[in-house]
Design an enzyme around this catalytic site. Structure first.
Site, PDB file in Angstrom:
ATOM      1  N   GLY A   1      34.550  42.642  30.073  1.00 59.79           N
ATOM      2  CA  GLY A   1      35.109  42.359  28.762  1.00 59.79           C
ATOM      3  C   GLY A   1      34.932  43.445  27.725  1.00 59.79           C
ATOM      4  O   GLY A   1      35.238  43.241  26.557  1.00 59.79           O
TER       5      GLY A   1
ATOM      6  N   TRP B   1      36.575  46.259  27.132  1.00 59.96           N
ATOM      7  CA  TRP B   1      37.805  46.696  26.472  1.00 59.96           C
ATOM      8  C   TRP B   1      38.326  45.633  25.511  1.00 59.96           C
ATOM      9  O   TRP B   1      38.841  45.961  24.447  1.00 59.96           O
ATOM     10  CB  TRP B   1      38.855  47.067  27.524  1.00 59.96           C
ATOM     11  CG  TRP B   1      38.659  48.448  28.076  1.00 59.96           C
ATOM     12  CD1 TRP B   1      37.476  49.143  28.142  1.00 59.96           C
ATOM     13  CD2 TRP B   1      39.647  49.299  28.632  1.00 59.96           C
ATOM     14  NE1 TRP B   1      37.684  50.366  28.705  1.00 59.96           N
ATOM     15  CE2 TRP B   1      38.992  50.500  29.021  1.00 59.96           C
ATOM     16  CE3 TRP B   1      41.011  49.168  28.857  1.00 59.96           C
ATOM     17  CZ2 TRP B   1      39.679  51.562  29.606  1.00 59.96           C
ATOM     18  CZ3 TRP B   1      41.699  50.219  29.453  1.00 59.96           C
ATOM     19  CH2 TRP B   1      41.046  51.406  29.825  1.00 59.96           C
TER      20      TRP B   1
ATOM     21  N   ASP C   1      41.159  38.920  35.075  1.00 61.78           N
ATOM     22  CA  ASP C   1      40.336  39.535  36.108  1.00 61.78           C
ATOM     23  C   ASP C   1      40.028  38.467  37.148  1.00 61.78           C
ATOM     24  O   ASP C   1      39.988  37.272  36.831  1.00 61.78           O
ATOM     25  CB  ASP C   1      39.033  40.081  35.529  1.00 61.78           C
ATOM     26  CG  ASP C   1      38.399  41.127  36.435  1.00 61.78           C
ATOM     27  OD1 ASP C   1      38.501  42.331  36.098  1.00 61.78           O
ATOM     28  OD2 ASP C   1      37.823  40.771  37.476  1.00 61.78           O
TER      29      ASP C   1
ATOM     30  N   ASP D   1      43.416  36.944  40.234  1.00 64.35           N
ATOM     31  CA  ASP D   1      43.699  38.259  40.789  1.00 64.35           C
ATOM     32  C   ASP D   1      45.085  38.691  40.315  1.00 64.35           C
ATOM     33  O   ASP D   1      46.081  38.030  40.594  1.00 64.35           O
ATOM     34  CB  ASP D   1      43.654  38.183  42.317  1.00 64.35           C
ATOM     35  CG  ASP D   1      43.810  39.544  42.981  1.00 64.35           C
ATOM     36  OD1 ASP D   1      44.166  40.524  42.293  1.00 64.35           O
ATOM     37  OD2 ASP D   1      43.592  39.627  44.206  1.00 64.35           O
TER      38      ASP D   1
ATOM     39  N   ASP E   1      42.150  48.850  33.446  1.00 63.76           N
ATOM     40  CA  ASP E   1      40.960  49.552  33.928  1.00 63.76           C
ATOM     41  C   ASP E   1      40.623  49.024  35.324  1.00 63.76           C
ATOM     42  O   ASP E   1      39.462  49.030  35.737  1.00 63.76           O
ATOM     43  CB  ASP E   1      39.787  49.331  32.969  1.00 63.76           C
ATOM     44  CG  ASP E   1      38.712  50.403  33.099  1.00 63.76           C
ATOM     45  OD1 ASP E   1      39.042  51.524  33.532  1.00 63.76           O
ATOM     46  OD2 ASP E   1      37.548  50.120  32.779  1.00 63.76           O
TER      47      ASP E   1
ATOM     48  N   LYS F   1      43.758  53.503  34.225  1.00 65.87           N
ATOM     49  CA  LYS F   1      42.870  54.387  34.978  1.00 65.87           C
ATOM     50  C   LYS F   1      43.547  54.860  36.257  1.00 65.87           C
ATOM     51  O   LYS F   1      44.163  54.077  36.975  1.00 65.87           O
ATOM     52  CB  LYS F   1      41.572  53.664  35.309  1.00 65.87           C
ATOM     53  CG  LYS F   1      40.607  54.484  36.173  1.00 65.87           C
ATOM     54  CD  LYS F   1      39.214  53.945  36.128  1.00 65.87           C
ATOM     55  CE  LYS F   1      39.084  52.541  36.649  1.00 65.87           C
ATOM     56  NZ  LYS F   1      37.717  52.016  36.495  1.00 65.87           N
TER      57      LYS F   1
END
Length: 252
Positions: free
Chosen positions: A91, A93, A114, A130, A154, A194
């Site tokens: 958490g 971000w 997530d 997911d 990320d 990322k």
């Protein structure tokens, strides 16, 4: 799904540094059941100034400083912005995004997803699912109730220890995030994700350049210098093309 209403930590999204009092270096010895590599990882964590700063500033992870640094320079987390955070756990971000978009004040919106369970964060809607699972994107769209201004990712796959395999896995996640961003972003929107440097990201960058006015690589100081991790930041989304924009005809 959790609609958060609790405390989001000490930080209010302002700039946090890693300076301050001098920290003592901690050495970790190998022990029964601990490999040399795991001892080195633990020692690096214990002596990482960003890990120490995260504890001090109330952030859930050192990754918070990565987004903080990127946004401090490029200013895309604006008041009122609607933000989707892919791979949000634990958490960090979201903690940066909430105060910057004024989500707790009812102006902006922050949604995190997530596969791991996350403790609530005030001003954030959290979804335990997911992202790669079929139908996850539709659930996110339903929560959004419209377009997003910023899509963050990320996401990272579990490491196999094989560099090429790990690179391909994280690039697959980034490509999925990019497709989602194209599907939900409002015109002028931002995508930040990322990636790992390794050659195969070139095709992704070329695709993003067709859909965004500016695409750049960003390596925040909070990313470890010895890591191949970088972030791709695509700004100025041009808008959806193809069937939706052109009645079924593809654009060049």
């Amino acid at each position: 799904m959790v609609k958060s209403g609790g405390k989001s930590g000490k930080s209010k999204g302002g700039k946090a540094g890693t300076g301050g009092s001098r920290e003592m270096h901690v050495r970790v010895k190998t022990a029964r059941g601990r490999t040399i590599s795991s001892a080195r990882w633990l020692e690096r964590q214990l002596n990482d100034p960003y890990v120490q700063a995260a504890k001090r500033d109330g952030f859930r992870s050192r990754a918070a400083y990565k987004l903080q640094e990127i946004d401090d320079k490029y200013h895309f987390l604006k008041p009122g912005a609607r933000v989707v955070d892919l791979g949000a756990a634990p958490g960090g971000w979201c903690q940066i995004a909430v105060p910057r978009v004024k989500a707790q004040e009812g102006r902006g919106q922050v949604i995190g997803i997530d596969l791991q369970e996350m403790e609530s964060i005030a001003g954030t809607t959290l979804l335990q699912l997911d992202f790669m699972e079929e139908g996850a994107d539709e659930k996110l769209k339903e929560l959004l109730g419209g377009e997003a201004d910023v899509v963050l990712s990320d996401m990272a796959a579990s490491s196999t220890g094989h560099r090429k395999t790990d690179h391909m896995k994280i690039m697959a996640l980034c490509e999925a995030a990019a497709w989602f961003a194209r599907d939900v972003l409002a015109e002028g929107g931002v995508f930040c994700a990322k990636v790992l440097q390794g050659g195969t990201e070139r095709e992704l960058l070329e695709d993003l350049k067709r859909d965004f006015t500016v695409v750049r690589h960003v390596k925040p100081k909070a990313s470890r210098a010895d890591s191949a991790e970088v972030y791709v930041l695509a700004t100025g989304f041009r808008g959806r093309r193809g069937e939706e924009a052109n009645g079924g005809e593809e654009t060049d």
